[in-house]
Design a protein around this motif. Sequence first.
Motif, PDB file in Angstrom:
ATOM      1  N   PRO A  95      -7.711 -35.578  22.035  1.00  0.00           N
ATOM      2  CA  PRO A  95      -8.313 -36.466  21.729  1.00  0.00           C
ATOM      3  C   PRO A  95      -7.055 -36.922  20.730  1.00  0.00           C
ATOM      4  CG  PRO A  95      -8.989 -34.578  20.769  1.00  0.00           C
ATOM      5  CD  PRO A  95      -8.830 -34.530  22.090  1.00  0.00           C
ATOM      6  N   SER A  96      -7.033 -38.128  20.290  1.00  0.00           N
ATOM      7  CA  SER A  96      -6.323 -39.084  19.790  1.00  0.00           C
ATOM      8  C   SER A  96      -6.232 -38.580  18.078  1.00  0.00           C
ATOM      9  CB  SER A  96      -5.754 -40.246  20.182  1.00  0.00           C
ATOM     10  OG  SER A  96      -6.769 -41.165  19.729  1.00  0.00           O
ATOM     11  N   ASP A  97      -5.158 -39.010  18.043  1.00  0.00           N
ATOM     12  CA  ASP A  97      -5.286 -38.962  15.871  1.00  0.00           C
ATOM     13  C   ASP A  97      -5.194 -40.093  15.546  1.00  0.00           C
ATOM     14  OD1 ASP A  97      -3.494 -38.159  14.235  1.00  0.00           O
ATOM     15  OD2 ASP A  97      -3.966 -36.114  14.091  1.00  0.00           O
ATOM     16  N   ALA A  98      -5.727 -40.529  14.636  1.00  0.00           N
ATOM     17  CA  ALA A  98      -5.777 -41.649  13.928  1.00  0.00           C
ATOM     18  C   ALA A  98      -4.867 -41.994  13.302  1.00  0.00           C
ATOM     19  CB  ALA A  98      -7.533 -41.579  13.158  1.00  0.00           C
ATOM     20  N   ALA A  99      -4.436 -40.290  11.871  1.00  0.00           N
ATOM     21  CA  ALA A  99      -3.860 -40.666  11.598  1.00  0.00           C
ATOM     22  C   ALA A  99      -2.019 -40.872  12.182  1.00  0.00           C
ATOM     23  CB  ALA A  99      -3.296 -39.771  10.463  1.00  0.00           C
ATOM     24  N   ARG A 100      -1.865 -40.359  13.176  1.00  0.00           N
ATOM     25  CA  ARG A 100      -1.168 -40.754  14.164  1.00  0.00           C
ATOM     26  C   ARG A 100      -0.831 -42.021  14.815  1.00  0.00           C
ATOM     27  NH1 ARG A 100       3.644 -37.485  16.068  1.00  0.00           N
ATOM     28  NH2 ARG A 100       3.064 -36.231  14.053  1.00  0.00           N
ATOM     29  N   TRP A 101      -1.779 -42.010  14.883  1.00  0.00           N
ATOM     30  CA  TRP A 101      -1.950 -43.752  15.644  1.00  0.00           C
ATOM     31  C   TRP A 101      -1.175 -44.657  14.404  1.00  0.00           C
ATOM     32  CZ3 TRP A 101      -1.082 -46.345  19.189  1.00  0.00           C
ATOM     33  CH2 TRP A 101      -1.841 -47.807  19.852  1.00  0.00           C
ATOM     34  N   THR A 102      -1.845 -44.352  13.034  1.00  0.00           N
ATOM     35  CA  THR A 102      -1.361 -45.607  12.391  1.00  0.00           C
ATOM     36  C   THR A 102      -0.072 -45.485  11.549  1.00  0.00           C
ATOM     37  OG1 THR A 102      -3.836 -45.315  11.117  1.00  0.00           O
ATOM     38  CG2 THR A 102      -1.977 -45.666   9.770  1.00  0.00           C
ATOM     39  N   ALA A 103       0.729 -43.665  12.271  1.00  0.00           N
ATOM     40  CA  ALA A 103       1.899 -44.033  11.893  1.00  0.00           C
ATOM     41  C   ALA A 103       2.744 -44.981  12.966  1.00  0.00           C
ATOM     42  CB  ALA A 103       2.060 -42.507  11.822  1.00  0.00           C
ATOM     43  N   TRP A 104       2.292 -44.965  14.035  1.00  0.00           N
ATOM     44  CA  TRP A 104       2.859 -45.179  16.202  1.00  0.00           C
ATOM     45  C   TRP A 104       2.954 -46.619  15.372  1.00  0.00           C
ATOM     46  CZ3 TRP A 104       2.819 -44.252  20.989  1.00  0.00           C
ATOM     47  CH2 TRP A 104       3.201 -42.603  21.580  1.00  0.00           C
ATOM     48  N   GLN A 105       2.084 -47.036  14.268  1.00  0.00           N
ATOM     49  CA  GLN A 105       2.099 -49.041  14.061  1.00  0.00           C
ATOM     50  C   GLN A 105       2.638 -48.940  13.487  1.00  0.00           C
ATOM     51  OE1 GLN A 105      -2.259 -50.683  14.963  1.00  0.00           O
ATOM     52  NE2 GLN A 105      -2.523 -48.431  14.554  1.00  0.00           N
ATOM     53  N   HIS A 106       3.081 -48.684  11.982  1.00  0.00           N
ATOM     54  CA  HIS A 106       3.498 -48.707  11.072  1.00  0.00           C
ATOM     55  C   HIS A 106       5.272 -48.772  11.827  1.00  0.00           C
ATOM     56  CE1 HIS A 106       1.124 -49.540   8.092  1.00  0.00           C
ATOM     57  NE2 HIS A 106       0.442 -47.227   7.710  1.00  0.00           N
ATOM     58  N   HIS A 107       5.655 -47.663  12.230  1.00  0.00           N
ATOM     59  CA  HIS A 107       7.061 -47.833  12.707  1.00  0.00           C
ATOM     60  C   HIS A 107       7.289 -48.873  13.723  1.00  0.00           C
ATOM     61  CE1 HIS A 107      10.400 -45.404  14.515  1.00  0.00           C
ATOM     62  NE2 HIS A 107      10.017 -46.013  16.133  1.00  0.00           N
ATOM     63  N   PHE A 108       6.510 -49.322  14.408  1.00  0.00           N
ATOM     64  CA  PHE A 108       6.867 -49.803  15.916  1.00  0.00           C
ATOM     65  C   PHE A 108       7.077 -51.525  15.185  1.00  0.00           C
ATOM     66  CE2 PHE A 108       5.833 -46.590  18.765  1.00  0.00           C
ATOM     67  CZ  PHE A 108       7.362 -47.156  20.505  1.00  0.00           C
ATOM     68  N   ASP A 109       5.396 -51.709  14.156  1.00  0.00           N
ATOM     69  CA  ASP A 109       5.661 -52.780  13.243  1.00  0.00           C
ATOM     70  C   ASP A 109       7.630 -52.898  12.615  1.00  0.00           C
ATOM     71  OD1 ASP A 109       2.911 -52.845  13.804  1.00  0.00           O
ATOM     72  OD2 ASP A 109       2.222 -52.958  11.851  1.00  0.00           O
ATOM     73  N   SER A 110       7.847 -52.484  12.419  1.00  0.00           N
ATOM     74  CA  SER A 110       9.180 -52.441  11.107  1.00  0.00           C
ATOM     75  C   SER A 110       9.942 -52.817  12.302  1.00  0.00           C
ATOM     76  CB  SER A 110       9.476 -51.327   9.780  1.00  0.00           C
ATOM     77  OG  SER A 110       9.677 -50.180  11.304  1.00  0.00           O
ATOM     78  N   ARG A 111       9.890 -52.144  13.569  1.00  0.00           N
ATOM     79  CA  ARG A 111      10.599 -52.372  14.627  1.00  0.00           C
ATOM     80  C   ARG A 111      10.725 -53.879  15.441  1.00  0.00           C
ATOM     81  NH1 ARG A 111      14.845 -47.945  14.452  1.00  0.00           N
ATOM     82  NH2 ARG A 111      14.413 -48.248  16.850  1.00  0.00           N
ATOM     83  N   PHE A 112       9.820 -54.587  15.546  1.00  0.00           N
ATOM     84  CA  PHE A 112       9.446 -55.480  16.892  1.00  0.00           C
ATOM     85  C   PHE A 112       8.477 -56.175  15.687  1.00  0.00           C
ATOM     86  CE2 PHE A 112      10.652 -51.680  18.698  1.00  0.00           C
ATOM     87  CZ  PHE A 112      11.717 -51.832  19.725  1.00  0.00           C
ATOM     88  N   THR A 113       7.622 -57.485  16.846  1.00  0.00           N
ATOM     89  CA  THR A 113       7.314 -58.110  16.110  1.00  0.00           C
ATOM     90  C   THR A 113       5.247 -57.812  17.123  1.00  0.00           C
ATOM     91  OG1 THR A 113       8.640 -60.286  16.074  1.00  0.00           O
ATOM     92  CG2 THR A 113       6.566 -60.802  16.561  1.00  0.00           C
ATOM     93  N   ARG A 114       4.139 -58.245  16.577  1.00  0.00           N
ATOM     94  CA  ARG A 114       3.124 -57.838  17.385  1.00  0.00           C
ATOM     95  C   ARG A 114       3.018 -60.007  18.450  1.00  0.00           C
ATOM     96  NH1 ARG A 114      -1.348 -54.999  15.027  1.00  0.00           N
ATOM     97  NH2 ARG A 114       0.046 -53.252  14.149  1.00  0.00           N
ATOM     98  N   VAL A 115       2.366 -59.234  19.376  1.00  0.00           N
ATOM     99  CA  VAL A 115       2.419 -60.709  20.052  1.00  0.00           C
ATOM    100  C   VAL A 115       1.092 -61.218  19.573  1.00  0.00           C
ATOM    101  CG1 VAL A 115       2.161 -61.109  22.628  1.00  0.00           C
ATOM    102  CG2 VAL A 115       3.699 -59.481  22.512  1.00  0.00           C
TER     103      VAL A 115
END
Length: 121
Positions: A101-121
């Motif tokens: 199962p995926s972890d909601a908190a880790r998913w949120t952390a991944w999004q914050h990480h990638f949002d800080s480095r790239f632009t969402r399409v």
Amino acid sequence: MNSPLSKEQIIDQHVLTFDPADKANGSLYVGEPLDGASGLHLDTELAALRVAGLWSAEPEKQVPEAHRAAYKEQLQLVDAVSYRSEGGTFIIARFDHPKFPSDAARWTAWQHHFDSRFTRV
């Protein structure tokens, strides 16, 4: 769910990289397109995830071609986000699997990480 892509499009059209050692990363994937450039320097991004405590020190793995059908059968798409880099696009994807199962908190952390480095399409 934010994903403009279906589960089948994500699994069939991307090289999916995952962390086999960190259970918090279960069923989370970085996806680079099979038929185009991602512009993503995967080693650099995985190193940045490791520094942030969001990826284990173990070597990453990719979903093998022979397992794509099983992944489509067994995974349930929860969310995916597309990003633009200087040289193309890539995704991060969250699935659920009965054993991983995926972890909601880790998913949120991944999004914050990638949002800080790239632009969402």
